[in-house]
Design a protein around this motif. Structure first.
Motif, PDB file in Angstrom:
ATOM      1  N   LEU A  16       0.818  -1.210   0.000  1.00 18.99           N
ATOM      2  CA  LEU A  16       0.000   0.000   0.000  1.00 18.99           C
ATOM      3  C   LEU A  16       0.854   1.264   0.000  1.00 18.99           C
ATOM      4  N   ARG A  17       1.977   1.225   0.703  1.00 17.69           N
ATOM      5  CA  ARG A  17       2.887   2.383   0.692  1.00 17.69           C
ATOM      6  C   ARG A  17       3.424   2.643  -0.705  1.00 17.69           C
ATOM      7  N   ARG A  18       3.805   1.568  -1.397  1.00 19.01           N
ATOM      8  CA  ARG A  18       4.296   1.729  -2.776  1.00 19.01           C
ATOM      9  C   ARG A  18       3.200   2.305  -3.671  1.00 19.01           C
ATOM     10  N   ALA A  19       1.974   1.826  -3.509  1.00 20.83           N
ATOM     11  CA  ALA A  19       0.861   2.342  -4.312  1.00 20.83           C
ATOM     12  C   ALA A  19       0.613   3.818  -4.008  1.00 20.83           C
ATOM     13  N   ALA A  20       0.647   4.188  -2.737  1.00 24.83           N
ATOM     14  CA  ALA A  20       0.449   5.592  -2.362  1.00 24.83           C
ATOM     15  C   ALA A  20       1.579   6.460  -2.902  1.00 24.83           C
ATOM     16  N   ALA A  21       2.806   5.966  -2.819  1.00 20.93           N
ATOM     17  CA  ALA A  21       3.954   6.730  -3.324  1.00 20.93           C
ATOM     18  C   ALA A  21       3.861   6.913  -4.835  1.00 20.93           C
ATOM     19  N   GLU A  22       3.485   5.864  -5.540  1.00 20.79           N
ATOM     20  CA  GLU A  22       3.350   5.966  -6.998  1.00 20.79           C
ATOM     21  C   GLU A  22       2.228   6.928  -7.371  1.00 20.79           C
ATOM     22  N   SER A  23       1.129   6.899  -6.647  1.00 17.02           N
ATOM     23  CA  SER A  23       0.003   7.779  -6.965  1.00 17.02           C
ATOM     24  C   SER A  23       0.318   9.235  -6.645  1.00 17.02           C
ATOM     25  N   ALA A  24       1.259   9.456  -5.737  1.00 10.63           N
ATOM     26  CA  ALA A  24       1.601  10.818  -5.307  1.00 10.63           C
ATOM     27  C   ALA A  24       2.968  11.260  -5.810  1.00 10.63           C
ATOM     28  N   GLU A  25       3.519  10.548  -6.783  1.00 10.29           N
ATOM     29  CA  GLU A  25       4.894  10.840  -7.200  1.00 10.29           C
ATOM     30  C   GLU A  25       5.086  12.250  -7.740  1.00 10.29           C
TER      31      GLU A  25
END
Length: 145
Positions: A16-25
């Motif tokens: 989930l952290r990776r998904a959040a980071a990718e969505s907020a890059e």
């Protein structure tokens, strides 16, 4: 690893952290921006102060100040003086912040759907409810309440 909560939470959290980071890059602070915008969306009826917000998302207040400066510079939030304490500022989500948050939530929801794919709708709802209750308990403990 069967039923090991530390292992399970770590694996889920990482995904989930990776998904959040990718969505907020494209946003300042990356995944931290996601956490801040989520917290602000949840508190729209009672905007938090910068210090309260830092505690809610688990960021050092100095780091929070710089992050809020950057997010405000992009028009995602506003800081208004607290009428009860002129030293404090309330943090308010803007329409652009809501729009960016919705975009990020849609991206993260796709990852959530894959992670929870083996569960029925009822199990998904129950899992989310239970996990949220545990998270709130952990947050209260971390804040010393």
């Amino acid at each position: 690893m069967d039923n090991d909560l530390v292992w399970a939470v770590r694996i889920i959290s990482g995904a989930l952290r990776r998904a959040a980071a990718e969505s907020a890059e494209t946003l300042p602070g990356g995944a931290r921006a996601y956490l801040v915008l989520m917290a602000l969306a949840e508190a729209e009826d009672k905007p938090p102060t910068q210090l309260e917000l830092a505690g809610q998302v688990g960021l050092d207040r100095t780091v929070m100040t710089y992050l809020l400066d950057d997010l405000e510079g992009q028009g995602l939030l506003l800081r208004r003086p607290n009428p009860k304490d002129r030293r404090a500022r309330h943090v308010i989500l803007t329409d652009e912040g809501r729009s960016q948050l919705q975009r990020m939530r849609t991206a993260v929801a796709a990852t959530e759907a894959r992670l929870l794919g083996e569960l029925s709708e009822q199990q998904r709802a129950q899992f989310r409810d239970l996990l949220t209750r545990v998270a709130l308990t952990a947050q209260r403990g971390a804040l010393g309440d």
